[in-house]
Scaffold this motif. Sequence first.
Motif, PDB file in Angstrom:
ATOM      1  N   SER A  57      64.433  -3.020  74.525  1.00  0.00           N
ATOM      2  CA  SER A  57      64.262  -4.158  75.426  1.00  0.00           C
ATOM      3  C   SER A  57      65.606  -4.490  76.068  1.00  0.00           C
ATOM      4  O   SER A  57      66.634  -3.897  75.733  1.00  0.00           O
ATOM      5  N   LEU A  58      65.608  -5.438  76.978  1.00  0.00           N
ATOM      6  CA  LEU A  58      66.857  -5.884  77.579  1.00  0.00           C
ATOM      7  C   LEU A  58      67.788  -6.466  76.530  1.00  0.00           C
ATOM      8  O   LEU A  58      69.009  -6.435  76.680  1.00  0.00           O
ATOM      9  N   ASN A  59      67.218  -7.000  75.446  1.00  0.00           N
ATOM     10  CA  ASN A  59      67.991  -7.758  74.456  1.00  0.00           C
ATOM     11  C   ASN A  59      68.180  -7.066  73.120  1.00  0.00           C
ATOM     12  O   ASN A  59      68.762  -7.651  72.207  1.00  0.00           O
ATOM     13  N   GLY A  60      67.698  -5.828  72.965  1.00  0.00           N
ATOM     14  CA  GLY A  60      67.889  -5.170  71.677  1.00  0.00           C
ATOM     15  C   GLY A  60      66.982  -3.972  71.489  1.00  0.00           C
ATOM     16  O   GLY A  60      66.241  -3.567  72.386  1.00  0.00           O
ATOM     17  N   ASN A  61      67.034  -3.429  70.293  1.00  0.00           N
ATOM     18  CA  ASN A  61      66.213  -2.268  69.944  1.00  0.00           C
ATOM     19  C   ASN A  61      64.796  -2.699  69.610  1.00  0.00           C
ATOM     20  O   ASN A  61      64.575  -3.730  68.973  1.00  0.00           O
ATOM     21  N   LEU A  62      63.836  -1.881  70.016  1.00  0.00           N
ATOM     22  CA  LEU A  62      62.422  -2.177  69.829  1.00  0.00           C
ATOM     23  C   LEU A  62      61.871  -1.420  68.631  1.00  0.00           C
ATOM     24  O   LEU A  62      62.118  -0.217  68.471  1.00  0.00           O
ATOM     25  N   PHE A  63      61.091  -2.119  67.794  1.00  0.00           N
ATOM     26  CA  PHE A  63      60.361  -1.505  66.687  1.00  0.00           C
ATOM     27  C   PHE A  63      58.875  -1.794  66.882  1.00  0.00           C
ATOM     28  O   PHE A  63      58.489  -2.912  67.247  1.00  0.00           O
ATOM     29  N   VAL A  64      58.053  -0.766  66.640  1.00  0.00           N
ATOM     30  CA  VAL A  64      56.608  -0.849  66.841  1.00  0.00           C
ATOM     31  C   VAL A  64      55.919  -0.648  65.494  1.00  0.00           C
ATOM     32  O   VAL A  64      56.190   0.329  64.789  1.00  0.00           O
ATOM     33  N   VAL A  65      55.030  -1.569  65.140  1.00  0.00           N
ATOM     34  CA  VAL A  65      54.306  -1.497  63.865  1.00  0.00           C
ATOM     35  C   VAL A  65      52.832  -1.231  64.145  1.00  0.00           C
ATOM     36  O   VAL A  65      52.193  -1.954  64.915  1.00  0.00           O
ATOM     37  N   LYS A  66      52.306  -0.185  63.523  1.00  0.00           N
ATOM     38  CA  LYS A  66      50.889   0.152  63.620  1.00  0.00           C
ATOM     39  C   LYS A  66      50.407   0.583  62.246  1.00  0.00           C
ATOM     40  O   LYS A  66      50.817   1.631  61.724  1.00  0.00           O
ATOM     41  N   GLY A  67      49.546  -0.229  61.632  1.00  0.00           N
ATOM     42  CA  GLY A  67      49.124   0.073  60.263  1.00  0.00           C
ATOM     43  C   GLY A  67      50.320   0.041  59.325  1.00  0.00           C
ATOM     44  O   GLY A  67      51.061  -0.937  59.273  1.00  0.00           O
ATOM     45  N   ASN A  68      50.532   1.135  58.590  1.00  0.00           N
ATOM     46  CA  ASN A  68      51.668   1.194  57.655  1.00  0.00           C
ATOM     47  C   ASN A  68      52.838   1.992  58.252  1.00  0.00           C
ATOM     48  O   ASN A  68      53.733   2.411  57.521  1.00  0.00           O
TER      49      ASN A  68
END
Length: 285
Positions: free
Chosen positions: A182-193
């Motif tokens: 993102s403009l403001n930091g690192n993105l983490f995506v959570v799907k299930g486990n």
Amino acid sequence: MFNFNGSLLDDDTSFLNEKNRGVQLGDAVFEELRVLNGDIIFLEDHYLRLMSSMRILRMDIPMNFTMEFMEQEILKSISEGELKEAKQIKFTVFRNSSNDFSKSDNSISYFITHKTLADPFFILNDQAYEVELYKDFYKNSSMLSNLDTNNKIVNVVGAVYAQENDYRDCLLLNERKQVIESLNGNLFVVKGNQIKTAPVTDGCVNSILRKKLIDIVSKLNDFEFLEESISPFELQKADELFIVNNIEGIISVTKYRKKDFVNVTAKNLIGKLNAAARMSLTKSV
């Protein structure tokens, strides 16, 4: 007060000129850190990242530019009365100019600024936080994109776009139209486990908090960590999106287009992140 090459100057003091390469060419790199009670969180990690960034940019690193020197200069920048406050530090290094600003002998100068933080440790920002893809410009998937340099024009223009359209943040794409951060930091995506973040080869900033969160998630038995490219089509299928940066900590994305998100995983991780921060302070004592 701020620190310029070891000298403490009053705020708003003029100390740069028209030949400054950081201004003229964006020839500068920086590291943002947190200081708590006179201790620097993740000091060694930040120092090694700054040294690596300077080497990649082919800057000459002075012999005295040790981790102890960096710590000393940061703490010197903070008055004794402010040492018990939580501080955000920005340590900026730029290449010196010759008579012609476009030329340099690769020697460096630095300045250190600071401001007071409301919270001593990392927090979870779970207020309304809607994001959208930013598609006007892309970040290149190169090693230079992994660094925090003064060339942040994509972030600047993206932030204007977000403000004009009432978004809190925007997600950046690389030239292959993969979501990288993102403009403001690192993105983490959570799907299930599964918890996924983009690899640095896709062009995201290789921040210290990204590294720390990867270390934490990789050791959790309840989750599978993936460092893989993120497609825009995955975003609305995800259970949770959150953003990390070295100053705020973890920011939960609450909405992307028609999808509303929970923040269960982010709540679980913020305590573990702060535990790692405390551990780094214990080791530095």
